[in-house]
Motif scaffolding. Structure first.
Motif, short mmCIF file in Angstrom:
data_model
loop_
_atom_site.label_atom_id
_atom_site.label_comp_id
_atom_site.label_asym_id
_atom_site.label_seq_id
_atom_site.Cartn_x
_atom_site.Cartn_y
_atom_site.Cartn_z
N GLU A 3 -1.36 1.42 40.15
CA GLU A 3 -2.53 1.63 39.29
C GLU A 3 -2.15 1.54 37.82
O GLU A 3 -2.88 0.97 37.01
CB GLU A 3 -3.17 2.99 39.57
N ILE A 4 -0.99 2.08 37.48
CA ILE A 4 -0.53 2.03 36.09
C ILE A 4 -0.27 0.58 35.69
O ILE A 4 -0.68 0.14 34.61
CB ILE A 4 0.74 2.88 35.92
N ILE A 5 0.40 -0.15 36.55
CA ILE A 5 0.70 -1.55 36.24
C ILE A 5 -0.59 -2.36 36.13
O ILE A 5 -0.73 -3.18 35.21
CB ILE A 5 1.63 -2.14 37.32
N SER A 6 -1.54 -2.11 37.02
CA SER A 6 -2.82 -2.83 36.96
C SER A 6 -3.56 -2.53 35.67
O SER A 6 -4.13 -3.43 35.04
CB SER A 6 -3.69 -2.45 38.15
N ALA A 10 -4.37 -5.23 32.81
CA ALA A 10 -5.77 -5.49 32.47
C ALA A 10 -6.00 -5.38 30.97
O ALA A 10 -6.83 -6.10 30.42
CB ALA A 10 -6.67 -4.50 33.21
N LYS A 11 -5.27 -4.51 30.32
CA LYS A 11 -5.43 -4.35 28.87
C LYS A 11 -4.60 -5.35 28.08
O LYS A 11 -4.68 -5.41 26.86
CB LYS A 11 -5.04 -2.93 28.45
N ALA A 15 3.86 -6.59 27.10
CA ALA A 15 5.08 -6.34 26.33
C ALA A 15 5.49 -4.87 26.43
O ALA A 15 6.68 -4.55 26.55
CB ALA A 15 4.88 -6.73 24.87
N HIS A 16 4.50 -3.98 26.39
CA HIS A 16 4.82 -2.56 26.51
C HIS A 16 5.35 -2.23 27.90
O HIS A 16 6.26 -1.41 28.05
CB HIS A 16 3.60 -1.70 26.19
N LEU A 17 4.80 -2.86 28.90
CA LEU A 17 5.28 -2.64 30.26
C LEU A 17 6.72 -3.15 30.40
O LEU A 17 7.57 -2.47 30.98
CB LEU A 17 4.39 -3.35 31.28
N ALA A 18 6.99 -4.31 29.85
CA ALA A 18 8.34 -4.86 29.91
C ALA A 18 9.33 -3.96 29.16
O ALA A 18 10.44 -3.71 29.64
CB ALA A 18 8.36 -6.27 29.32
N LEU A 19 8.93 -3.45 28.02
CA LEU A 19 9.79 -2.56 27.25
C LEU A 19 10.04 -1.26 28.01
O LEU A 19 11.16 -0.75 28.04
CB LEU A 19 9.16 -2.26 25.89
#
Length: 62
Positions: A3-6, A10-11, A15-19
């Motif tokens: 859910e967090i990744i989705s 979606a937003k 880049a923030h997820l990769a970091l």
């Protein structure tokens, strides 16, 4: 976690997820490295203690 990744995808915050993933991986690697370093330090300390014990045994025999 999905859910967090989705939500992040979606937003458009990839880049923030990769970091975050990189920082999590680096932190985990550092933690494992410190754990192994502590274990190696204990093994080395035990080795030095045993050598000192042997030296005392041989010194007292004379």
């Amino acid at each position: 976690m999905d859910e967090i990744i989705s939500t992040v995808l979606a937003k458009g915050d990839l880049a923030h997820l990769a970091l975050f993933m990189w920082a999590s991986g680096a932190s985990t690697a550092a933690l494992l490295l410190l754990r192994e370093l502590a274990a190696a330090n204990k093994r080395y300390n035990a080795f030095v203690t045993e050598i000192a014990h042997l030296n005392r045994l041989f010194r007292d025999k004379d």
